[in-house]
Design a protein around this motif. Structure first.
Motif, mmCIF file in Angstrom:
data_model
loop_
_atom_site.group_PDB
_atom_site.id
_atom_site.type_symbol
_atom_site.label_atom_id
_atom_site.label_comp_id
_atom_site.label_asym_id
_atom_site.label_seq_id
_atom_site.Cartn_x
_atom_site.Cartn_y
_atom_site.Cartn_z
ATOM 1 N N LEU A 131 0.813 -1.220 0.000
ATOM 2 C CA LEU A 131 0.000 0.000 0.000
ATOM 3 C C LEU A 131 0.848 1.272 0.000
ATOM 4 O O LEU A 131 0.339 2.366 0.235
ATOM 5 C CB LEU A 131 -0.931 -0.005 1.216
ATOM 6 C CG LEU A 131 -1.886 -1.207 1.334
ATOM 7 C CD1 LEU A 131 -2.652 -1.155 2.656
ATOM 8 C CD2 LEU A 131 -2.854 -1.244 0.158
ATOM 9 N N SER A 132 2.132 1.124 -0.264
ATOM 10 C CA SER A 132 3.053 2.264 -0.155
ATOM 11 C C SER A 132 2.667 3.444 -1.038
ATOM 12 O O SER A 132 2.991 4.589 -0.721
ATOM 13 C CB SER A 132 4.478 1.818 -0.499
ATOM 14 O OG SER A 132 4.890 0.729 0.300
ATOM 15 N N GLY A 133 1.993 3.181 -2.135
ATOM 16 C CA GLY A 133 1.652 4.246 -3.064
ATOM 17 C C GLY A 133 0.267 4.826 -2.889
ATOM 18 O O GLY A 133 -0.158 5.668 -3.688
ATOM 19 N N ASN A 154 -0.094 -1.755 5.583
ATOM 20 C CA ASN A 154 -1.358 -1.564 6.304
ATOM 21 C C ASN A 154 -1.681 -0.092 6.522
ATOM 22 O O ASN A 154 -0.789 0.764 6.589
ATOM 23 C CB ASN A 154 -1.327 -2.293 7.655
ATOM 24 C CG ASN A 154 -0.670 -1.498 8.747
ATOM 25 O OD1 ASN A 154 0.410 -0.940 8.567
ATOM 26 N ND2 ASN A 154 -1.304 -1.432 9.896
ATOM 27 N N LEU A 155 -2.972 0.179 6.607
ATOM 28 C CA LEU A 155 -3.442 1.484 7.033
ATOM 29 C C LEU A 155 -3.573 1.436 8.546
ATOM 30 O O LEU A 155 -4.340 0.631 9.069
ATOM 31 C CB LEU A 155 -4.789 1.826 6.395
ATOM 32 C CG LEU A 155 -5.339 3.202 6.776
ATOM 33 C CD1 LEU A 155 -6.020 3.854 5.576
ATOM 34 C CD2 LEU A 155 -6.327 3.130 7.946
ATOM 35 N N PHE A 323 -4.985 -4.650 6.633
ATOM 36 C CA PHE A 323 -4.192 -5.253 5.560
ATOM 37 C C PHE A 323 -5.153 -5.794 4.506
ATOM 38 O O PHE A 323 -6.223 -6.303 4.839
ATOM 39 C CB PHE A 323 -3.334 -6.399 6.086
ATOM 40 C CG PHE A 323 -2.247 -6.000 7.044
ATOM 41 C CD1 PHE A 323 -0.928 -5.933 6.628
ATOM 42 C CD2 PHE A 323 -2.544 -5.705 8.365
ATOM 43 C CE1 PHE A 323 0.084 -5.576 7.517
ATOM 44 C CE2 PHE A 323 -1.541 -5.343 9.261
ATOM 45 C CZ PHE A 323 -0.223 -5.278 8.833
ATOM 46 N N ILE A 324 -4.764 -5.734 3.226
ATOM 47 C CA ILE A 324 -5.576 -6.266 2.144
ATOM 48 C C ILE A 324 -4.923 -7.535 1.605
ATOM 49 O O ILE A 324 -3.726 -7.543 1.284
ATOM 50 C CB ILE A 324 -5.730 -5.245 1.007
ATOM 51 C CG1 ILE A 324 -6.425 -3.977 1.514
ATOM 52 C CG2 ILE A 324 -6.516 -5.845 -0.163
ATOM 53 C CD1 ILE A 324 -6.519 -2.875 0.469
ATOM 54 N N ALA A 334 -11.317 -2.580 -1.988
ATOM 55 C CA ALA A 334 -10.744 -2.585 -0.645
ATOM 56 C C ALA A 334 -9.846 -1.370 -0.435
ATOM 57 O O ALA A 334 -9.846 -0.747 0.636
ATOM 58 C CB ALA A 334 -9.970 -3.876 -0.413
ATOM 59 N N LYS A 335 -9.091 -1.004 -1.470
ATOM 60 C CA LYS A 335 -8.249 0.188 -1.376
ATOM 61 C C LYS A 335 -9.099 1.445 -1.198
ATOM 62 O O LYS A 335 -8.747 2.350 -0.429
ATOM 63 C CB LYS A 335 -7.380 0.322 -2.624
ATOM 64 C CG LYS A 335 -6.202 -0.643 -2.700
ATOM 65 C CD LYS A 335 -5.376 -0.370 -3.944
ATOM 66 C CE LYS A 335 -4.147 -1.253 -4.022
ATOM 67 N NZ LYS A 335 -3.340 -0.956 -5.236
#
Length: 436
Positions: A131-133, A154-155, A323-324, A334-335
């Motif tokens: 998810l870094s981007g 993760n967020l 986490f996805i 999901a994002k």
């Protein structure tokens, strides 16, 4: 988190500021936030020729906080094509179920978990989406504490977990014109001044093993910071007893005992007795965390990083978040949901029910002076380091008992490390960790 520190904190909210982004009408979109992030998408307009495909996002999380349901329902309200299968799992069964679902490639679309366990046990690069981007990453307060192999998976629900270090009575320090020590030598000087003035420098509660471990926990974190020491220890390429910094760290706290800076009854006092002793004014410091409890009233306390090394960072617990799954068929939706969760008005729903240090720069949460001080001085500045328990690949419960033996003069620091290395080997072999 291995450290058993999550007793309810008496941390009264003094104010709570939420930035509201909701749209004024059902057909309009809210304006971007000050940070430039966009609010989550809303219900498609009637003019669209094709309605979005129906999606059900499955989510697995430990516990049953109300805000999970509140926020998922709000997302569905704004995005009617999306519904949720919210799976709340008892904490004692969570890891077992997660391991099974990873092994069978049957993960839900989104799971809630902490970064440290994910890094040590579940190979996020193979199982979860990088998810870094994502747009919300630029708004994070402490992105580095989330990184696994240099990437963010993760967020987070918060900027950090509980802070650990030395809690001190600010009034006593002010009355004696004492400054917060930034080195161990300065800590000794402060302690001597306190002792000379009839005040016990440190009131410790070593009856409880999880309390007894905190000096080692925090100083070990500084020893290994920005090194590959823990990677080598976890891979059976290095022993604790062969790292001079570990023995030096344990030797430091033993100096506090030898110089008479610690309450004599420390082995018969537990966590529950620390707040009262600090409030009495007879003791100036304790080795604990921002969760200190003090009966009816929390005193005027501050917290500073344990000065095992010069100018240390504050040790904090692990961070939990979303986490996805890489195997999800709904990764893009999901994002979008995670971006929705990150918005100030939405994550504010979580913080209203479960106050934590805000994960995002554009969302503010106010706490009691103790926690507000640590946030302002350390957490918001990125001056944090992950706790040792979140870096070692095995359970640390046995280490607690070894510390108690050392405080009772039954073991030297070197013997503690040697005994711990034997236990690490036993636990690592039983878990069939690589290299063991």
């Amino acid at each position: 988190m291995n450290l058993r520190l999550r007793k309810p904190a008496i941390a009264l909210l003094t104010s709570f500021v939420l930035i509201m982004l909701a749209a004024c009408g059902s057909g309009n979109k809210a304006e971007p936030t000050a940070s430039g992030s966009q609010p989550a998408s809303e219900t498609p307009s009637a003019s669209q020729e094709t309605a979005p495909e129906k999606v059900t996002l499955s989510i697995m999380v430990g516990g049953n906080n109300k805000f999970y349901e509140t926020i998922t329902k709000e997302y569905t309200k704004r995005n009617p094509h999306v519904t949720f299968d919210l799976q709340t799992v008892d904490g004692s069964q969570y890891d077992t179920l997660l391991r099974t679902r990873i092994a069978t490639k049957n993960l839900p679309d989104i799971i809630g978990h902490n970064v440290s366990d994910m890094a040590r046990r579940y190979n996020p690069a193979d199982n979860f989406v990088d998810l870094s981007g994502e747009p919300w990453v630029a708004r994070l307060v402490n992105p580095d504490i989330l990184k696994i192999g240099g990437k963010i998976y993760n967020l987070p629900f918060a900027a950090s977990g509980s802070a650990l270090g030395i809690v001190y009575n600010k009034k006593i320090f002010a009355d004696l014109n004492l400054s917060v020590p930034r080195t161990f030598e300065e800590l000794l000087q402060v302690s001597e001044t306190l002792k000379t003035n009839g005040i016990t420098p440190f009131y410790l509660g070593n009856k409880d093993g999880w309390v007894a471990q905190i000096w080692g926990l925090t100083t070990f974190s500084e020893v290994v910071k920005d090194t590959d020491i823990m990677d080598k220890i976890n891979a059976n390429q290095l022993k604790h007893a062969d790292v001079p910094g570990f023995e030096e760290a344990l030797g430091q706290i033993m100096q506090l005992f030898e110089k008479g800076y610690v309450n004599e009854d420390h082995l018969s006092v537990g966590f529950d007795g620390l707040g009262a002793a600090m409030n009495s004014g007879k003791a100036a410091m304790t080795v604990l965390g921002d969760f200190i409890e003090a009966g009816e009233q929390l005193g005027d306390y501050g917290i500073f990083a344990t000065p095992g090394v010069d100018n240390p960072d504050l040790t904090v617990g692990t961070v939990t978040g979303w986490f996805i799954s890489k195997n999800s068929k709904n990764i893009e939706e999901a994002k979008k949901f995670l971006d929705f969760w990150s918005q100030p008005d939405i994550i504010g729903i979580q913080y209203a029910e479960d106050p934590r240090f805000s994960a995002f720069k554009d969302v503010q949460v106010s706490f009691n002076p103790l926690m507000q001080g640590e946030y302002d001085e350390y957490i918001s500045q990125g001056k944090v380091v992950r706790q040792y328990n979140d870096l070692i690949a095995v359970d640390t419960s046995e280490l607690f008992r070894l510390y108690q033996d050392m405080f009772g003069k039954g073991k030297t620091p070197k013997q503690v490390l040697e005994a711990w290395d034997e236990k690490v080997a036993e636990l690592a072999k039983a878990a069939e960790l690589p290299g063991w």
